[in-house]
Design a protein around this motif. Structure first.
Motif, short mmCIF file in Angstrom:
data_model
loop_
_atom_site.label_atom_id
_atom_site.label_comp_id
_atom_site.label_asym_id
_atom_site.label_seq_id
_atom_site.Cartn_x
_atom_site.Cartn_y
_atom_site.Cartn_z
N GLY A 193 7.41 14.15 10.16
CA GLY A 193 6.84 14.61 11.42
C GLY A 193 5.69 15.59 11.28
N THR A 194 5.33 15.97 10.04
CA THR A 194 4.22 16.90 9.86
C THR A 194 2.92 16.13 9.63
OG1 THR A 194 4.49 17.06 7.45
CG2 THR A 194 5.77 18.60 8.81
N PRO A 195 1.76 16.77 9.86
CA PRO A 195 0.48 16.09 9.61
C PRO A 195 0.35 15.60 8.17
CG PRO A 195 0.12 18.11 10.87
CD PRO A 195 1.57 18.11 10.47
N GLY A 196 0.90 16.35 7.21
CA GLY A 196 0.81 15.95 5.81
C GLY A 196 1.50 14.63 5.52
N VAL A 253 0.87 -1.18 0.00
CA VAL A 253 0.00 0.00 0.00
C VAL A 253 0.90 1.23 0.00
CG1 VAL A 253 -1.79 1.24 1.25
CG2 VAL A 253 -1.82 -1.27 1.18
N ILE A 254 0.89 1.93 -1.14
CA ILE A 254 1.88 2.98 -1.38
C ILE A 254 1.36 4.38 -1.03
CG2 ILE A 254 3.33 4.06 -3.16
CD1 ILE A 254 4.17 1.19 -2.83
N ASP A 255 1.99 5.03 -0.09
CA ASP A 255 1.89 6.48 0.14
C ASP A 255 0.47 7.04 0.27
OD1 ASP A 255 4.59 6.10 -0.24
OD2 ASP A 255 4.82 7.49 -1.91
N VAL A 256 -0.40 6.35 1.00
CA VAL A 256 -1.75 6.88 1.23
C VAL A 256 -1.67 7.85 2.41
CG1 VAL A 256 -4.19 6.36 1.62
CG2 VAL A 256 -2.78 4.79 0.27
N GLN A 257 -1.11 9.02 2.11
CA GLN A 257 -0.78 10.03 3.12
C GLN A 257 -1.59 11.30 2.88
OE1 GLN A 257 3.44 8.93 1.95
NE2 GLN A 257 3.84 10.10 3.84
N ASN A 258 -1.75 12.08 3.95
CA ASN A 258 -2.59 13.28 3.85
C ASN A 258 -2.17 14.21 2.72
OD1 ASN A 258 -4.32 12.63 5.99
ND2 ASN A 258 -2.81 13.37 7.49
N ASP A 259 -0.86 14.39 2.51
CA ASP A 259 -0.44 15.35 1.49
C ASP A 259 -0.80 14.92 0.07
OD1 ASP A 259 0.47 17.58 2.80
OD2 ASP A 259 2.55 16.91 2.93
N PHE A 260 -1.07 13.64 -0.17
CA PHE A 260 -1.46 13.17 -1.50
C PHE A 260 -2.98 13.08 -1.64
CE2 PHE A 260 2.83 11.06 -1.10
CZ PHE A 260 3.47 11.92 -1.97
N CYS A 261 -3.71 13.46 -0.62
CA CYS A 261 -5.16 13.41 -0.66
C CYS A 261 -5.73 14.83 -0.72
CB CYS A 261 -5.68 12.66 0.56
SG CYS A 261 -5.26 10.89 0.50
N PRO A 262 -6.99 14.98 -1.13
CA PRO A 262 -7.57 16.32 -1.26
C PRO A 262 -7.31 17.16 0.00
CG PRO A 262 -9.06 14.69 -2.16
CD PRO A 262 -7.93 13.92 -1.55
N GLY A 263 -6.85 18.40 -0.20
CA GLY A 263 -6.50 19.28 0.90
C GLY A 263 -5.02 19.23 1.23
N GLY A 264 -4.30 18.25 0.67
CA GLY A 264 -2.87 18.10 0.96
C GLY A 264 -2.00 18.95 0.05
N GLN A 265 -0.70 18.94 0.31
CA GLN A 265 0.26 19.80 -0.41
C GLN A 265 0.50 19.34 -1.84
OE1 GLN A 265 1.66 22.69 0.88
NE2 GLN A 265 0.10 22.25 2.43
N LEU A 266 0.31 18.05 -2.09
CA LEU A 266 0.51 17.50 -3.45
C LEU A 266 -0.66 16.58 -3.73
CD1 LEU A 266 1.99 16.77 -6.04
CD2 LEU A 266 3.86 15.84 -4.69
N ALA A 267 -1.87 17.20 -3.64
CA ALA A 267 -3.09 16.42 -3.69
C ALA A 267 -3.27 15.74 -5.05
CB ALA A 267 -4.29 17.31 -3.39
#
Ligand code: VGL
Ligand code: ZN
Length: 209
Positions: free
Chosen positions: A90-93, A11-25
């Motif tokens: 260490g960031t929420p993203g 399961v690859i990189d299902v992180q906040n920054d890659f989801c809507p609202g993230g830095q690299l959505a």
């Protein structure tokens, strides 16, 4: 055919920054969670990855005065696309998306932690030579076929699948459990690379069929 004890779900990189609202959505990035949850119970083994960059990572446009996100530059190991700052340690993203629920995952692998080199693939950094250790882990555990899901289809999922083939592993990408960035034809290019290297595409309803 069902997954066997030699199969692993990556399961690859299902992180906040890659989801809507993230830095690299990634468009619809959070939509991968539902199919991942649907197939996860069929797997005896699950490995999760996290993109995990230091604050001044060289893949960030902000580290190169005058450069903008999505431009390409030449780094020592070859061309590198520049990105908005994302998945900073260490960031929420950088956290896994809070809706992703895979407590049975056996390993969380972090990659991209060296400032000087990016790592799309879960197996090798972008010089295609520096190992992350995942190949050795899978080898020692007798895991020979990887099923891939997550973000993004045309970058981290794609390069991980291609490297799995290079390592002699079978690779099955669960297409509807991925979403793409789609930069300058990157989806079409990755489709063609998959075809050439024997990466198989499957659907979450029938991951091996
Ligand atoms: C990714 C661009 C930069 C990915 C990671 O997870 O696909 N893409 N870093
Ligand atoms: Zn990254």
């Amino acid at each position: 055919m069902e997954p066997t004890s030699h199969d692993v779900l990556l399961v690859i990189d299902v992180q906040n920054d890659f989801c809507p609202g993230g830095q690299l959505a990634v468009a619809g990035g959070d939509c991968v969670i539902e199919p991942i949850h649907r197939i996860a119970p069929r797997f005896e083994h699950i490995v999760v990855t996290q993109d995990w960059h230091p604050a001044n990572h060289l893949s960030f446009a902000s580290a190169h005065p005058g450069k903008k996100p999505y431009e390409q530059i030449a780094l020592s190991y070859g061309p590198q696309t520049l990105w908005p700052d994302h998945c900073v340690q260490g960031t929420p993203g950088a956290e896994l998306h809070p809706a992703l629920h895979l407590p049975q995952a056996e390993l969380i692998l972090r990659k991209g932690f060296r400032r000087e080199i990016d790592s799309y693939s879960a197996f090798f950094e972008n010089d295609r030579a520096t190992p992350t250790g995942l190949a050795g882990y899978l080898r020692e555990r007798g895991l020979t076929r990887v099923f891939l899901a997550g973000l993004a289809y045309d970058f981290c999922v794609g390069y991980s699948a291609l490297d799995a083939r290079r390592l002699g592993l079978e690779a099955v990408v669960i297409r509807d459990a991925c979403r793409a960035i789609d930069l300058n034809g990157s989806v079409r290019k990755m489709d063609a690379e998959f075809e050439k290297s024997g990466v198989v595409l499957a659907k979450s309803e029938a991951p091996v069929g």
